[in-house]
Design a protein around this motif. Sequence first.
Motif: not given
Length: 688
Positions: A583-596
């Motif tokens: 994976m070229p990226v990391t998800c450190p906190a497990g957050h996400y969002g919508y409608n960007g």
Amino acid sequence: MGKRLCAVMGAFALAGCGVDFTTAEPLEAGTDTDTSSGTDTDADSDADTDADTDTDADTDTDADTDTDADTDTDTDTDADTDTDADTDTDTDTDGDSATSDTSDGSDTVSDTLPECAKDTDCKDAGAWCDTDEADGTCKACSTLDHCGPECEACTLGLGNECCAAACDTEAGCSTTANACSDSCGTTTLSVNRTCSGCGANGAEGTCLGTSYACDAGHACDTRSCGGATYYCTNVDSIWRWRPGTACDDGDGCTTGDVCSGPVCAGSTAADGTVCNGSDVCKSGQCNSTECYVSGLWYADGVTVTACTYCNAGTNQLGATTRGAGYAPGGGCGTTACHADECTGTTSWSNYPSGTCNNTCSGGTGCNSSCVCTPTVVTCQAGTGCCNPTKACADATGCYTTAGSCADSCGTTTLSVSRSCTGCGGNGANGTCNSGTTYTCDSGHSCEPRTCGGSAYRCMNVSGSWQWRKSASCDVCPDVTVLLLDDGNSGAQVKAALEAAGHTVIDGGNYWQWDGVTPALGADIDAVLWLTGAAYSASLKPAADTAIGAFVTGGGRLVRTEWAAWEIGIGGGQHYGAATDALMPVTCPAGHYGYNGTWVATDADDPLVSGLPSSWSDGAAYTYVTANADTVVVATVGNTGYPSIAYSTVSGGEVVYVNHDMTYTTPTMSAEALRMLVNASSCLLPIPD
């Protein structure tokens, strides 16, 4: 989003043993047979045929005194006298507390042990009866068929060290841990031992603790074991744990050696004391390099009298007449030739091997006319790829060392990681080998390589295949893509790829692909792995290995939003060890969002070809950070999180598209589909 939490529900059912304790008591193995049929056979004193309907009709043959109240319904209108009063008061002597006996007969049951209805009916201490639901009887320790004295005692395993047998009337047989004493051996002490492995009936407990070895690395260590103090000491060259401090410090010129703290030491012996069998002591040391003659010490080789010298290696207690050997300091005897030696790095003096002989000329002088003449070699610099700096070693003479070999970067062939061979001899001529060679042809289309510090890509221009530093071919050539679906998004993505002129091979749902059919052969240019509608399943191990080898072998892998989120919250290796590491990226906190609002940060990058400078999308995106070697070409504008990013791995490429496919909405936007088409086919820019 609420999609990350999975609830696992299980159905549990409780089953009874088939006995209703509120209505009937299990029958003994005697002759008591209650056969109530509802017809009272007691004789009335009147002559009428009254229809007595007796709800308690017993034929009791045991010697009970029942206290049940018989409810007689007499339908006779005569004033007759019913003499069956049926309020029996017989005493139940077999303990079955029957509630419907009306007989006054004798009980013919012999008082044998009762059958068991529940675990606690077992009367034997230290055993346990388990109810058998099939026939309502008990089994002692799950092996015997009856309760009482026949119950089998709880057991211990044959190899048990420390468990004790235990029994609980509800839980049954088990084992509990006893204390373990220290084990005090000669070479190893094991202390603070506890019993491990107990719990189940028949367990084999083992005593485990902290062990301390006695060897040279633990000299004079002190430990307590079994209430006694032990010391790790060496006596007569044997290391053991001993109760005393006496030890051997290995010095023949000390006596009374004992451990003092962590050190074994003794008192100094007098000079001249014989030590180690043949040496002598001087100033507390065993001295093998001096001679002790008439109360005086002489250094090895020092002349004592004419033509005599101290030969410590032959006789430490006296001088010997010089003859067979040569001693430092001069004198008669045999003279060894000088050792070979270098004069800096320019020449090497190669002396002849062997010796020349000197002889004593009487009792006071000697003849020492012997001479050793060396051969001188001039050191030469290396040629070819050997280092031009001259080198020399006393023992072996002049030599050359290997230099470095530059990459060979041709138009059709790149040769990298080349090394120099043939060096070593004086003035040797080295040659650069071919190293690892990469050919540019149709089988390596758009393949990236690094040569001589520059990035190259194999491309066809005007029918000529060459390694070029610039991406001068079509940025999005037709490619063949293996599509791994997430259970819902694949149909839309496949249609978009085929509309762009690409060939799509359907691999089915990603968690079902076995890594073999279809295979990742040379005809596959990219693997597009969707995770959106379904995102939490793992790859089959063979599929994980196949994708990892495909990327490190120069292939391209495209992954989507939920992959980073799942790996981040799962602690790594959620899908498979090989693929998660790419994976070229990391998800450190497990957050996400919508409608960007999505923004192309590098408008010239092929991965954003055909996309507007910014666009809106209602899909979800994960809060990710780019790894150190990752290139970001688009972001979610109102957050700055990467939305399109890529990195290279051992010659291969991994592209990440931060979009949830069809998870949020059943229809993907045109921009989302364009991102996936570009990610699967467009050339990545070659770094400067």
